[in-house]
Design an enzyme around this catalytic site. Structure first.
Site, mmCIF file in Angstrom:
data_model
loop_
_atom_site.group_PDB
_atom_site.id
_atom_site.type_symbol
_atom_site.label_atom_id
_atom_site.label_comp_id
_atom_site.label_asym_id
_atom_site.label_seq_id
_atom_site.Cartn_x
_atom_site.Cartn_y
_atom_site.Cartn_z
ATOM 1 N N GLU A 48 0.824 -1.202 0.000
ATOM 2 C CA GLU A 48 0.000 0.000 0.000
ATOM 3 C C GLU A 48 0.867 1.265 0.000
ATOM 4 O O GLU A 48 1.851 1.353 0.736
ATOM 5 C CB GLU A 48 -0.889 -0.037 1.247
ATOM 6 C CG GLU A 48 -1.869 1.091 1.395
ATOM 7 C CD GLU A 48 -2.741 0.918 2.635
ATOM 8 O OE1 GLU A 48 -3.729 1.656 2.778
ATOM 9 O OE2 GLU A 48 -2.420 0.043 3.473
ATOM 10 N N LYS A 118 -9.322 3.216 -2.195
ATOM 11 C CA LYS A 118 -9.581 2.418 -0.997
ATOM 12 C C LYS A 118 -10.976 2.708 -0.455
ATOM 13 O O LYS A 118 -11.402 3.865 -0.388
ATOM 14 C CB LYS A 118 -8.521 2.726 0.069
ATOM 15 C CG LYS A 118 -8.515 1.781 1.248
ATOM 16 C CD LYS A 118 -7.305 2.029 2.147
ATOM 17 C CE LYS A 118 -7.246 1.026 3.295
ATOM 18 N NZ LYS A 118 -6.060 1.228 4.155
ATOM 19 N N CYS A 178 -5.679 -3.442 2.237
ATOM 20 C CA CYS A 178 -5.371 -3.478 3.662
ATOM 21 C C CYS A 178 -6.597 -3.569 4.566
ATOM 22 O O CYS A 178 -7.147 -4.638 4.761
ATOM 23 C CB CYS A 178 -4.502 -2.279 4.040
ATOM 24 S SG CYS A 178 -3.655 -2.490 5.634
ATOM 25 N N SER A 364 22.463 -0.724 33.383
ATOM 26 C CA SER A 364 22.351 -0.682 34.846
ATOM 27 C C SER A 364 22.516 -2.045 35.502
ATOM 28 O O SER A 364 22.682 -2.122 36.713
ATOM 29 C CB SER A 364 20.982 -0.111 35.233
ATOM 30 O OG SER A 364 19.951 -1.030 34.894
#
Length: 703
Positions: A48, A118, A178, A364
């Site tokens: 896309e 779309k 999509c 750490s």
């Protein structure tokens, strides 16, 4: 060719495109088209919006984005003359009647065939498509759109809207972009009812832990098993300039069987997968489902957009159709295992595209910074493994194998020593245990490691404060403001030193460039604000900022068991602590969970109830009664809810300056993209009163 022989070679691809990198994106598209054509494919599907890049965000408001996308499309249409039999599907923004649409474009042999808009936009979580685009609402209807005369095309108009393509040999091609696949009214249903042979889904689907398994099993394979036909799915891969990682997994399926899939977390800029399919099998599959036949017969016939050229050709008479993949489960990882692949792949793309030379981590010795260091080591494992595999297979090359203009070595330890710098920044409150953890892990991953003491810097700053205000804060005083200030100055000094070291570390090594600082705050700490504003949670990018402590602990177990990081055993077994308060008899007196008032496991549950569960204080209390009622009293659950929401409301302001985190979970409290909330809250007194009333009601009902 026999008219009943409808074998066809199809291709899908994955591209690691970059938002606004128009030339680079064009070159990657051309490369995949050339590879697909050389392999004999008759159709090539791309992701896309692959021409401008999916993640352009508010740059879609700029006409330049639209203009340059169409300039590249013009070049691509002209270039397609070199692949005369290949139908190319790509993606770009398109303006029609003054409105901007997210579109797929079909082109072949120098002609633009169709622009398909779309029809369902993604707006949940980090998606914001309706901010820039409108959806097309006219099903199977299209219009002639005039083309801009300032951009070269050998035609003046192109069909725009929704429709179906049909080749000279009557193979039908349809589009589902999509989000339309994720909808309860998926486009593939009506496409199948019109006899579409090949459904093309160009997607911009980002990675979420566990999402890919659902996408492949339930959506792609599920849809093709339900409606039949060939399903081509193409997705982006990598970091295109934002917090999300696109995880590829471009696939080819037919009638519920997976025929091909590009590996989900590979690092290469481009990859093409092909399969030989028999389009006749679509008819047989659909013929066997009588209810679907009846539904299809009720539909009005759609007149397709015809184009020259055959789809079912180019396959030799003795070539077999691609067999279904039998190792689908092997391709699918557990959500925790995906942490070993997704964030490391993101970190590599981010590093090489940033132009920087490596990463710096204030190590750490705790679980969070250790998880970040392990991810960088796994990044090196992934990159070196890819270079080695390519050398041992086709001997090819890829831009992803280079950093700073030089090809990466196959030696993982060497690469990690080159790109990872770590430092244990001790204070008088640090323990021997965390120092040993940090040093042990640094040896395991082979980072450039050093250790320093920050006490002299802290003392100097406090002396400046005393000159200005006439007193020296102390941990021995009862005023919590003094205690918090003394902790915060230690934390903030570490951030300042981290950036100093990141800028100058390579100077001491006589190497060019600088380092990116990696953040080490997990999602639970961010959610309740258990961190200092502008401490080591402040960095350039945070690989674990949307991952819970519970998931990170499981990730560390995998890193220890599978990747030989033996020093992680003591890290995993340690009690999480900030080590900002004085030691007692040489031992840590401060622990995270005691200070927060909630365990990290509890925070993981609560965080998910808040989002995506959508629960406020009262709803969360009711839900936790059902989840924790067997181990806590209602009063104890009430207290835990109060503690969480008190910390959340007073610390939400910290989320506004949080380091960009790789988006790996929908429960991320990322204030900038995923979790839009106020940062100045009232005291929730009404909500807490309602909880108290419910507690009393429940107590009375039990008496």
């Amino acid at each position: 060719m026999d008219q009943w022989d409808r074998r066809c070679r199809v291709a899908t691809c994955t591209v690691n495109n970059w938002a606004l990198d128009f030339r680079g994106n064009y070159e990657r598209i051309v490369k995949t088209c050339s590879e697909a054509y050389a392999l004999g494919a008759r159709i090539r599907l791309g992701p896309e919006l692959e021409i401008p890049g999916y993640g352009c965000a508010d740059h879609f408001f700029e006409l330049d984005t639209e203009r340059h996308s169409w300039e590249m499309l013009s070049k691509l249409v002209e270039k397609s003359k070199e692949w005369p039999e290949l139908l190319v599907i790509t993606g770009l923004p398109t303006r029609f009647r003054g409105l901007l649409y997210n579109c797929a474009a079909a082109l072949k042999n120098g002609k633009l065939l169709f622009i398909r808009a779309k029809m369902g936009l993604a707006d949940d979580n980090v998606y914001r498509e309706s901010r820039w685009f409108v959806k097309w609402t006219e099903t199977f209807k299209h219009y002639e759109m005039p083309l801009n005369s300032q951009i070269h095309f050998e035609q003046s108009t192109v069909p725009f809207g929704d429709g179906i393509l049909e080749s000279s040999d009557n193979a039908r091609v349809g589009f589902e972009i999509c989000e339309e696949l994720w909808s309860s009214r998926s486009t593939n249903i009506r496409l199948a009812e019109q006899g579409v042979d090949i459904i093309c889904n160009g997607s911009g689907s980002h990675h979420i832990l566990g999402k890919s398994n659902y996408r492949i099993n339930q959506l792609i394979l599920g849809s093709s098993a339900k409606v039949g036909g060939v399903y081509l799915y193409a997705n982006h891969r990598g970091c295109d300039g934002d917090r999300v990682y696109y995880d590829g997994a471009s696939s080819i399926a037919q009638n519920g069987d997976l025929l091909a899939q590009i590996h989900q977390f590979d690092i290469e800029d481009t990859c093409v997968a092909t399969a030989i399919v028999d389009l006749s099998e679509n008819s047989v599959f659909r013929q066997m489902k009588s209810s679907d036949r009846g539904n299809a017969s009720d539909q009005k016939t759609v007149v397709p957009i015809r184009f020259d050229g055959n789809m079912a050709e180019g396959v030799k008479f003795n070539e077999k159709c691609t067999e279904r993949m039998t190792n689908v489960e092997d391709l699918q990882l557990s959500p925790i295992a995906e942490l070993c692949y997704g964030p490391p792949a993101y970190l590599w793309t981010y590093l090489r595209r940033s132009g920087m030379a490596g990463y710096f981590i204030p190590l750490s010795g705790g679980q969070d910074s250790s998880a970040v260091a392990a991810m960088v080591r796994l990044m090196c494992e992934k990159v070196c493994g890819a270079v080695k595999k390519r050398r041992e297979t086709d001997g090819g090359d890829d831009p992803a194998y280079y950093l700073g203009g030089k090809k990466v070595t196959e030696d993982v330890a060497e690469l990690c020593n080159q790109v990872l710098f770590t430092c244990y920044m001790a204070s008088e409150h640090s323990s021997d245990e965390t120092r040993q953890c940090a040093e042990g892990l640094a040896r395991n991953v082979n980072s450039n490691h050093c250790g320093i003491f920050i006490d002299t810097v802290v003392s100097s700053i406090l002396k400046v404060f005393k000159v200005a205000y006439g007193f020296m804060p102390s941990f021995q005083n009862s005023d919590n403001r003094e205690i918090m200030a003394l902790q915060n100055i230690q934390a903030r000094i570490r951030m300042v030193l981290a950036y100093l070291f990141a800028q100058l570390a390579l100077v001491s090594h006589k190497r060019p460039g600088g380092l990116l600082v990696l953040g080490t705050a997990n999602v639970d700490e961010s959610l309740v604000g258990y961190l200092t504003k502008y401490d080591c949670s402040s960095a350039d990018i945070n690989p674990i900022g949307s991952v819970s402590k519970r998931d990170l602990r499981q990730f560390l177990e995998i890193a220890h068991d599978k990747y030989g990081m033996t020093a992680l055993r003591s890290v995993i077994d340690s009690t999480p602590t900030a080590e900002l308060r004085p030691l007692v008899d040489g031992k840590v007196s401060q622990t995270d969970e005691a200070e927060i008032g909630l365990t990290y496991d509890e925070l993981s549950v609560i965080g998910r109830l808040r989002k995506p569960g959508g629960m406020g204080p009262y709803g969360m209390f009711l839900k936790l009664i059902t989840l924790w009622g067997d181990k806590y009293s209602v009063e104890e659950i009430e207290e835990k809810v109060r503690k969480f929401w008190w910390r959340y409301r007073v610390n939400r302001h910290k989320a506004t300056v949080s380091t960009p985190a790789i988006h790996a979970e929908n429960y991320s409290p990322d204030d900038h993209r995923n979790d839009h909330r106020p940062f100045l809250y009232p005291d929730f007194s009404y909500q807490f009163e309602r909880i108290r009333e419910k507690v009393e009601e429940l107590k009375q009902s039990r008496n």
